[in-house]
Scaffold this motif. Sequence first.
Motif, PDB file in Angstrom:
ATOM      1  N   ALA B  20       4.716   0.566   6.537  1.00 57.58           N
ATOM      2  CA  ALA B  20       3.473  -0.109   5.977  1.00 57.58           C
ATOM      3  C   ALA B  20       2.648   1.271   5.377  1.00 57.58           C
ATOM      4  O   ALA B  20       1.702   0.778   4.648  1.00 57.58           O
ATOM      5  CB  ALA B  20       2.946  -0.120   7.568  1.00 57.58           C
ATOM      6  N   GLN B  21       3.007   2.474   5.402  1.00 55.36           N
ATOM      7  CA  GLN B  21       2.192   3.467   4.792  1.00 55.36           C
ATOM      8  C   GLN B  21       2.553   3.622   3.319  1.00 55.36           C
ATOM      9  O   GLN B  21       1.847   4.283   2.584  1.00 55.36           O
ATOM     10  CB  GLN B  21       2.507   4.867   5.446  1.00 55.36           C
ATOM     11  CG  GLN B  21       2.416   5.060   7.051  1.00 55.36           C
ATOM     12  CD  GLN B  21       1.083   4.389   7.448  1.00 55.36           C
ATOM     13  OE1 GLN B  21       0.063   4.655   7.052  1.00 55.36           O
ATOM     14  NE2 GLN B  21       1.364   3.330   8.381  1.00 55.36           N
ATOM     15  N   ARG B  22       3.523   3.026   2.890  1.00 59.63           N
ATOM     16  CA  ARG B  22       4.268   3.106   1.778  1.00 59.63           C
ATOM     17  C   ARG B  22       4.212   1.733   0.691  1.00 59.63           C
ATOM     18  O   ARG B  22       4.371   1.784  -0.325  1.00 59.63           O
ATOM     19  CB  ARG B  22       5.685   3.359   1.856  1.00 59.63           C
ATOM     20  CG  ARG B  22       5.799   4.817   2.286  1.00 59.63           C
ATOM     21  CD  ARG B  22       5.268   5.882   1.171  1.00 59.63           C
ATOM     22  NE  ARG B  22       5.680   7.217   1.655  1.00 59.63           N
ATOM     23  CZ  ARG B  22       4.765   7.995   2.396  1.00 59.63           C
ATOM     24  NH1 ARG B  22       3.560   7.708   2.687  1.00 59.63           N
ATOM     25  NH2 ARG B  22       5.058   9.467   2.546  1.00 59.63           N
ATOM     26  N   ILE B  23       4.387   0.567   1.408  1.00 59.13           N
ATOM     27  CA  ILE B  23       4.633  -0.812   0.625  1.00 59.13           C
ATOM     28  C   ILE B  23       3.571  -1.044  -0.326  1.00 59.13           C
ATOM     29  O   ILE B  23       4.052  -1.471  -1.453  1.00 59.13           O
ATOM     30  CB  ILE B  23       5.058  -1.713   1.756  1.00 59.13           C
ATOM     31  CG1 ILE B  23       5.518  -2.897   1.024  1.00 59.13           C
ATOM     32  CG2 ILE B  23       3.756  -2.410   2.447  1.00 59.13           C
ATOM     33  CD1 ILE B  23       6.924  -2.699   0.708  1.00 59.13           C
ATOM     34  N   ASP B  24       2.236  -0.989   0.030  1.00 57.50           N
ATOM     35  CA  ASP B  24       1.228  -1.316  -1.150  1.00 57.50           C
ATOM     36  C   ASP B  24       1.445  -0.685  -2.315  1.00 57.50           C
ATOM     37  O   ASP B  24       1.226  -1.229  -3.265  1.00 57.50           O
ATOM     38  CB  ASP B  24      -0.245  -1.268  -0.324  1.00 57.50           C
ATOM     39  CG  ASP B  24      -0.321  -2.416   0.723  1.00 57.50           C
ATOM     40  OD1 ASP B  24       0.254  -3.386   0.489  1.00 57.50           O
ATOM     41  OD2 ASP B  24      -1.277  -2.233   1.307  1.00 57.50           O
ATOM     42  N   ALA B  25       1.462   0.798  -2.048  1.00 56.60           N
ATOM     43  CA  ALA B  25       1.593   1.615  -3.480  1.00 56.60           C
ATOM     44  C   ALA B  25       2.727   1.379  -4.089  1.00 56.60           C
ATOM     45  O   ALA B  25       2.795   1.486  -5.257  1.00 56.60           O
ATOM     46  CB  ALA B  25       1.421   3.119  -2.912  1.00 56.60           C
ATOM     47  N   GLY B  75       6.753  12.616   5.533  1.00 54.17           N
ATOM     48  CA  GLY B  75       5.189  13.266   5.470  1.00 54.17           C
ATOM     49  C   GLY B  75       4.116  12.463   5.808  1.00 54.17           C
ATOM     50  O   GLY B  75       3.094  12.178   5.533  1.00 54.17           O
ATOM     51  N   ILE B  76       4.650  11.462   7.057  1.00 53.31           N
ATOM     52  CA  ILE B  76       3.600  10.761   7.653  1.00 53.31           C
ATOM     53  C   ILE B  76       3.266  11.052   9.027  1.00 53.31           C
ATOM     54  O   ILE B  76       4.343  11.434   9.808  1.00 53.31           O
ATOM     55  CB  ILE B  76       4.455   9.254   7.730  1.00 53.31           C
ATOM     56  CG1 ILE B  76       4.662   8.712   6.179  1.00 53.31           C
ATOM     57  CG2 ILE B  76       3.569   8.165   8.307  1.00 53.31           C
ATOM     58  CD1 ILE B  76       5.382   7.577   5.937  1.00 53.31           C
ATOM     59  N   ALA B  77       2.110  10.854   9.275  1.00 54.67           N
ATOM     60  CA  ALA B  77       1.564  11.194  10.819  1.00 54.67           C
ATOM     61  C   ALA B  77       2.343  10.271  11.690  1.00 54.67           C
ATOM     62  O   ALA B  77       2.459   8.877  11.499  1.00 54.67           O
ATOM     63  CB  ALA B  77       0.187  11.137  10.897  1.00 54.67           C
TER      64      ALA B  77
END
Lengths: 199, 199
Positions: B20-25, B75-77
């Motif tokens: 979810a931290q990557r998909i939009d970009a 590199g994701i919290a």
Amino acid sequence: MKPAIDFYFDFSSPYGYLAAQRIDALAAKHGRTVAWRPILLGVAFKATGMAPLPQVPIKGPYSLRDFPRCARFHGIAYRQPGVFPIPTQAAARAFYWLRDRDEKRAVELAKALYKAYFVDDVNISDAENVVRVAAALGCNADEVRAALNDAAIKENTKAAVDAAIAEGVFGSPYIVVDGEPFWGMDRLDQVERWLQGPF
Amino acid sequence: MKPAIDFYFDFSSPYGYLAAQRIDALAAKHGRTVAWRPILLGVAFKATGMAPLPQVPIKGPYSLRDFPRCARFHGIAYRQPGVFPIPTQAAARAFYWLRDRDEKRAVELAKALYKAYFVDDVNISDAENVVRVAAALGCNADEVRAALNDAAIKENTKAAVDAAIAEGVFGSPYIVVDGEPFWGMDRLDQVERWLQGPF
């Protein structure tokens, strides 16, 4: 010299086959060698309650699409074997028999067996096919045949597989770098980073 | 305009959170948008006979090591939630309720719910915590609370999940690009290649 990377795999595992095409070069790049360690996924599945991928509803059909796509993505030859999955006792026994004589040739045998199954569609659950692959590498066919029926070799193989499962191995490929476990062809990127230092 | 990428995920899924931290970009880079589609993994597990990762012997403990390591690698919290896994009906219902009003804000809510669970260790199986997260984004708390108890919203959410499973979704994240399915955070590299054309 730094310790070898442990590379656990089943001869019937597509992702194990794909990782097998990369692991030696990956390790060498970081000054490491690889200890190839065939396992029997069927035994591991008993420990985890998991099932062979093709038997899992919905996920099974997905996997059959994912195997060749992963191969194409990584530029590796792949043909879905006509009989899949298969029991891999004969292949594992041949490997461990040869390893105790010549580890380098045993790794060549492992690669040849994987190619036979995943490129040439040779059913390596058939002991005679394992004998043929080994003979093509220069092994004596009668010696290999005898080894596959040798109680001590069977026992050695079983002990190697049981030790792997006791170590926590539950799938294929399963790679251990300095005590850190990585499951799956898709963890090779993390294996590579780990070889440069824990993160 | 090219069709949206389908992004299926469960709010209790660590790999779903990471994706979810990557998909939009990733989608935007290739001129695409993303249709966020929360599912309920418990329902999918009934269809496949699979079990939640932490319940699987041997593989469960491995997973608990793999989740934070994958987060560090990318590199994701990430903080392993104190209660895990959790039922995610409330989160999914809040999402689908808001989506029918304002899809962009629904995606913001999804990201906020993921952050609450996987960074701030807020148990989002508790409907009141979902209400609080939504209220912090400017939703009216009473409206959200009412929506979570609304029979039509429950039915809509169930229908969305059933449709996903009928489509073949069995895990989280599960991404579909122009009909091609990809399962797992570790397929984002293949998703990216596919966005440049089938391979």
